[in-house]
Design an enzyme around this catalytic site. Structure first.
Site, PDB file in Angstrom:
ATOM      1  N   GLU A  77     -37.082  44.725 -89.452  1.00  0.00           N
ATOM      2  CA  GLU A  77     -36.327  44.273 -90.628  1.00  0.00           C
ATOM      3  C   GLU A  77     -36.044  42.778 -90.624  1.00  0.00           C
ATOM      4  OE1 GLU A  77     -32.902  44.877 -87.704  1.00  0.00           O
ATOM      5  OE2 GLU A  77     -34.986  45.494 -87.961  1.00  0.00           O
ATOM      6  N   CYS A 128     -33.279  49.644 -83.164  1.00  0.00           N
ATOM      7  CA  CYS A 128     -32.542  49.096 -82.022  1.00  0.00           C
ATOM      8  C   CYS A 128     -31.314  49.962 -81.718  1.00  0.00           C
ATOM      9  CB  CYS A 128     -32.184  47.634 -82.247  1.00  0.00           C
ATOM     10  SG  CYS A 128     -31.778  46.776 -80.693  1.00  0.00           S
ATOM     11  N   HIS A 152     -37.199  45.298 -84.071  1.00  0.00           N
ATOM     12  CA  HIS A 152     -36.546  44.923 -85.328  1.00  0.00           C
ATOM     13  C   HIS A 152     -37.567  44.540 -86.403  1.00  0.00           C
ATOM     14  CE1 HIS A 152     -32.302  44.788 -84.038  1.00  0.00           C
ATOM     15  NE2 HIS A 152     -32.759  44.340 -82.882  1.00  0.00           N
TER      16      HIS A 152
END
Length: 260
Positions: free
Chosen positions: A184, A96, A182
């Site tokens: 994560e 990002c 994202h």
């Protein structure tokens, strides 16, 4: 995969707020035996000049813009540091905001959607021909939380594209990767992010909080498998044994823009 014998065992984890976490990416790297060195330049942390102890660098997201280098010293420091990391041959992964910082560092542009649309929730991205070795052959529904997109220079290789924000993944040289989304983010992080989002989830393009949470069970397992495999391949892109890299020279951006 575990840390190869004789290789660096640290990963530089760059975040942008006091309570930011590396989530699943951090957990997977620790599972492989890497030590995470958390850095937050926005809070005054210095970024390492000597990268010999680091197996890679991951720069995560944040609410600020990659264009805030005139007002945020931390963002300026990162923009100055990223070319040094890439030129040194160290594997770089930007997620990002981290992808947008890489974009700017190599001469690309970062800015909002022309109609003010954002991506908040699950978005389908499609691998390009060049991206199939890295992303697989099928579209992937990934988690997004951003209000700016990227235009990358011709020196970058597009790996994944989307509809509202076309540039979803790219590679620069052999060792630097940027992804708009994202991988994560865990379910717990989604719960926290959506509680704090407030007015952002009312913007065009945003999905409601219930969608963010209820669709996790459907869309997260393929992303989990992908990032688990990707990290090993990413770590193997270390170029430090190769010939010294040429300095990064900014180039004009591609005319790949958000859909209007």
């Amino acid at each position: 995969m575990t840390v190869p014998a004789g290789k660096p065992n640290k990963i530089a984890i760059v975040v942008h707020q006091e309570h930011s976490r590396p989530g699943r990416v951090g957990a997977l790297l620790e599972k492989r035996g890497y030590e995470l060195h958390r850095l937050c330049p926005n809070l005054g942390c210095d970024l390492p000049e000597d990268m010999s102890d680091y197996a890679g660098v991951v720069i995560f997201g944040g609410p600020m813009s990659a264009n805030d280098c005139g007002t945020l010293n931390g963002i300026k420091c990162e923009l100055d540091w990223i070319p040094k990391v890439v030129e040194a041959g160290v594997p770089y992964l930007g997620l990002c905001l981290g992808a947008k910082l890489l974009t700017r560092a190599v001469g690309g542009k970062v800015g909002p959607h022309p109609k003010g649309h954002i991506e908040a929730g699950y978005v389908r991205v499609t691998p390009t021909e060049a991206g199939r070795p890295w992303m697989g052959t099928k579209p992937l529904s990934v988690y997004q939380f951003h209000r700016e997109g990227m235009e990358v220079p011709d020196c970058c290789e597009l790996l994944a594209v989307g509809d509202s924000y076309p540039v979803q993944g790219f590679r620069y040289r052999a060792n630097a990767f940027g992804f708009q989304f994202h991988p994560e983010v865990t379910l717990e992080m989604k719960q926290i992010w959506t509680l704090k989002a407030g007015e952002r989830l009312k913007m065009p393009g945003a999905q409601q909080r219930g969608v963010h949470l209820s669709m996790h069970a459907l869309y997260d397992p393929p992303v989990d498998r992908w990032i688990n495999t990707f990290l090993d391949r990413w770590l193997a892109t270390d170029q430090r044994a190769a010939e010294p890299a040429a300095p990064i020279v900014s180039q004009p951006s591609q005319t790949l823009r958000a859909a209007e």
